[in-house]
Every structure is written in C-alpha cells, then in structure tokens.
Design an enzyme around this catalytic site. Structure first.
Site, PDB file in Angstrom:
ATOM      1  N   ASP A 178      -7.021  -6.242   3.536  1.00  0.00           N
ATOM      2  CA  ASP A 178      -6.480  -4.844   3.692  1.00  0.00           C
ATOM      3  C   ASP A 178      -6.843  -4.080   5.138  1.00  0.00           C
ATOM      4  OD1 ASP A 178      -5.297  -2.435   2.767  1.00  0.00           O
ATOM      5  OD2 ASP A 178      -7.325  -1.643   2.184  1.00  0.00           O
TER       6      ASP A 178
ATOM      7  N   HIS B   6      -1.179  -1.172  -4.360  1.00  0.00           N
ATOM      8  CA  HIS B   6      -2.423  -0.590  -4.004  1.00  0.00           C
ATOM      9  C   HIS B   6      -2.222   1.141  -3.048  1.00  0.00           C
ATOM     10  CE1 HIS B   6      -5.938  -1.581  -1.075  1.00  0.00           C
ATOM     11  NE2 HIS B   6      -5.584  -0.825  -0.654  1.00  0.00           N
TER      12      HIS B   6
ATOM     13  N   SER C 261       0.724  -1.206   0.100  1.00  0.00           N
ATOM     14  CA  SER C 261      -0.491   0.157   0.117  1.00  0.00           C
ATOM     15  C   SER C 261       0.645   1.509  -0.452  1.00  0.00           C
ATOM     16  CB  SER C 261      -0.726   0.063   1.487  1.00  0.00           C
ATOM     17  OG  SER C 261      -2.020   1.096   1.607  1.00  0.00           O
TER      18      SER C 261
ATOM     19  N   HIS D  41      -7.830   1.575  -4.806  1.00  0.00           N
ATOM     20  CA  HIS D  41      -8.744   1.672  -3.603  1.00  0.00           C
ATOM     21  C   HIS D  41      -9.721   2.619  -3.376  1.00  0.00           C
ATOM     22  CE1 HIS D  41     -10.024   0.354   1.196  1.00  0.00           C
ATOM     23  NE2 HIS D  41     -10.236   0.391   0.852  1.00  0.00           N
TER      24      HIS D  41
ATOM     25  N   MET E 291      -9.049   8.790  -0.547  1.00  0.00           N
ATOM     26  CA  MET E 291      -9.616   9.094   0.544  1.00  0.00           C
ATOM     27  C   MET E 291     -10.691  10.480   0.575  1.00  0.00           C
ATOM     28  SD  MET E 291      -7.996   7.482   3.697  1.00  0.00           S
ATOM     29  CE  MET E 291      -6.658   6.198   3.473  1.00  0.00           C
TER      30      MET E 291
ATOM     31  N   MET F 233     -11.813  -6.048   5.006  1.00  0.00           N
ATOM     32  CA  MET F 233     -10.966  -4.541   5.332  1.00  0.00           C
ATOM     33  C   MET F 233     -10.652  -5.351   7.019  1.00  0.00           C
ATOM     34  SD  MET F 233     -10.543  -2.142   3.479  1.00  0.00           S
ATOM     35  CE  MET F 233      -9.276  -0.968   4.653  1.00  0.00           C
TER      36      MET F 233
ATOM     37  N   ASP G 295      -4.717   3.994  -2.078  1.00  0.00           N
ATOM     38  CA  ASP G 295      -5.466   4.367  -1.395  1.00  0.00           C
ATOM     39  C   ASP G 295      -5.965   5.827  -1.977  1.00  0.00           C
ATOM     40  OD1 ASP G 295      -6.032   2.341   0.430  1.00  0.00           O
ATOM     41  OD2 ASP G 295      -4.227   2.094   0.926  1.00  0.00           O
TER      42      ASP G 295
ATOM     43  N   MET H 257     -12.403   4.801  -1.557  1.00  0.00           N
ATOM     44  CA  MET H 257     -12.871   5.490  -0.140  1.00  0.00           C
ATOM     45  C   MET H 257     -13.546   6.391   0.015  1.00  0.00           C
ATOM     46  SD  MET H 257      -9.750   3.508   2.510  1.00  0.00           S
ATOM     47  CE  MET H 257      -9.153   4.019   1.024  1.00  0.00           C
TER      48      MET H 257
HETATM   49  C1  DX5 Z   1      -6.581   2.272   5.251  1.00  0.00           C
HETATM   50  C2  DX5 Z   1      -6.202   1.650   3.796  1.00  0.00           C
HETATM   51  C3  DX5 Z   1      -4.987   0.229   3.829  1.00  0.00           C
HETATM   52  C4  DX5 Z   1      -3.279   1.007   4.282  1.00  0.00           C
HETATM   53  C5  DX5 Z   1      -3.177  -0.311   4.753  1.00  0.00           C
HETATM   54  O1  DX5 Z   1      -7.699   2.664   5.134  1.00  0.00           O
HETATM   55  O2  DX5 Z   1      -7.143   0.889   3.063  1.00  0.00           O
HETATM   56  O3  DX5 Z   1      -4.776   0.218   2.468  1.00  0.00           O
HETATM   57  O4  DX5 Z   1      -3.459   1.537   3.932  1.00  0.00           O
HETATM   58  O5  DX5 Z   1      -2.176   0.457   5.742  1.00  0.00           O
HETATM   59  P1  DX5 Z   1      -1.561  -1.331   6.881  1.00  0.00           P
HETATM   60  O6  DX5 Z   1      -0.404  -2.128   6.079  1.00  0.00           O
HETATM   61  O7  DX5 Z   1      -0.237  -0.196   7.910  1.00  0.00           O
HETATM   62  O8  DX5 Z   1      -2.453  -1.602   7.793  1.00  0.00           O
HETATM   63 ZN    ZN Z   2      -6.316   0.176   0.928  1.00  0.00          ZN
END
Ligand code: DX5
Ligand code: ZN
Length: 208
Positions: free
Chosen positions: A168, A32, A8, A65, A36, A136, A34, A67
């Site tokens: 994840d 990956h 990630s 991903h 947000m 998750m 992320d 969110m």
């Molecule tokens: C959390 C993200 C994850 C995060 C994982 O909201 O979707 O992908 O980056 O990070 P670690 O491996 O540190 O939990």
């Molecule tokens: Zn993620």
C-alpha cells in the site's frame, strides 16, 4: 499467485463515489477503505457512515485499513458496518494476537500492517494467525506520496510466508512491477487510478 488490485477509495471523488465504484467494480478485486484518526497518523478520513453506505453499493470485499490507535475498540463497529477484512497496525495495539482472534470471532479476515520502518521481526509471531500482511510503502497518513522502496522487505517475507502480501502506497505501473516481482500479490492503488484521466483504463493497465 494471481495479482489482485484493491483501489483505495481515499482518492475517489466523494461527490461521485457510487458512480466511480460502479465503473471500476468489474475490474477491481476489492475496495481499500482508509480510516485515520489524527493520532496514529496526522490526518482524518472516513469512517462508519461512509462504510455502511458503500456496503450497499458493491458486491466486492471491502478492506478496512485502520490507521487508528486502539483499533480493538472499533473492530466490532467496522465489522457490523460491512468490512470483510480488517487491517490494523501492529504498532497500535498492545495485544495483536487477541485482536486477530476478536476479528475472527466477528467472522472477518484479519490483516496485520507494518509501516515502512517497522521490522518484519515484529510480525513474526502473528504470521500464522493473521490472514494477510500489509506492507506500507509510504508512511501512512496521505494519498499521493512517493513510493519508499521496500522490495527487500517483501522478498525477505516471501521466502518463508506463503499467504497474501499486500503493498500500500505509491503504487503505479512501474512500482507495481517491482513489488510483484519481489513477491507481493495484492496491490493497493489510490491516486494513480483515481487522479488519472481514465480510471478504468488505468486499472486495466495496472492489472496487465
Ligand atoms: C496511505 C493510505 C493508502 C493511500 C494510498 O496512508 O493507507 O491506502 O490511500 O494512496 P496512493 O496509492 O495514492 O499512495
Ligand atoms: Zn491504506
């Protein structure tokens, strides 16, 4: 099923993103990415311009991903920017089936994501349409959180689902063993890899 690792990038050092990706590229199976929005989750991260840049820096698949609320308004932009797989949360869109179709029509794979507290029942009618399920193991929003034990949920899904189950959040060498023996075959890992002294060795160890 061979286990795949998807580092990630949220935990990477963004001043050296290209360098860090180049080091891990031979060992990683995908990236990956992320995204947000400060609404669905209480945080903001990276988006289209960063995705466009990293697309030029890697041959591996990039998994976005999302969110975010209303992912249907953004999947086209993420597809154009270079995502190969687009994951969205079933909690965020009124018609997940339509969104899966839309992602497929853009030539991309679609993943459905479920928060730790979201029941598998919510996913049941989309399992045959989506390309993978993202479970998750933290409440989405931040890297570096503690692992929530979702092994029973993974086991339950694996009894009937033959496709990719990705986990994840909170993945390290210990939790990786737990989720893999429960039936997961793709692991997302951020802070464990990037905050370690030697990310390459940590990724090797995780794969082993
Ligand atoms: C959390 C993200 C994850 C995060 C994982 O909201 O979707 O992908 O980056 O990070 P670690 O491996 O540190 O939990
Ligand atoms: Zn993620």
């Amino acid at each position: 099923m061979k286990t795949k690792i998807s580092p990630s990038l949220l935990s990477a050092d963004f001043t050296k993103l290209g360098e860090q990706m180049a080091l891990l590229e031979p060992l990683a199976d995908s990236w990956h990415f992320d995204v947000m929005d400060g609404h669905f989750v209480p945080n903001l991260t990276i988006g289209i311009p960063v995705l466009k840049s990293i697309r030029k820096a890697t041959k591996l698949p990039i998994v976005a991903h999302l969110m975010i609320e209303h992912p249907e308004d953004f999947v086209e932009a993420f597809a154009k920017a270079g995502a190969d797989v687009i994951e969205f949360h079933l909690e965020t869109t009124p018609e997940p089936g339509k969104l899966i179709q839309k992602i497929h029509s853009l030539g991309k794979k679609a993943g459905i994501a479920l928060n730790p507290d979201t029941s598998l029942d919510v996913a049941s009618s989309f399992l045959d349409k989506a390309d993978l399920v993202l479970l998750m193991a933290v409440n989405p929003g931040f890297a570096g959180q503690g692992f929530i034990d979702i092994t029973e949920k993974i086991k339950e899904l694996r009894t009937t689902y033959k496709g990719d189950i990705e986990v994840d959040g909170g993945i390290n060498s210990e939790t990786a063993k737990l989720v893999c023996s429960a039936g997961a075959n793709i692991l997302v890992s951020g802070s464990y890899i990037f905050n370690s002294d030697n990310p390459v060795q940590t990724l090797k160890d995780l794969k082993a």
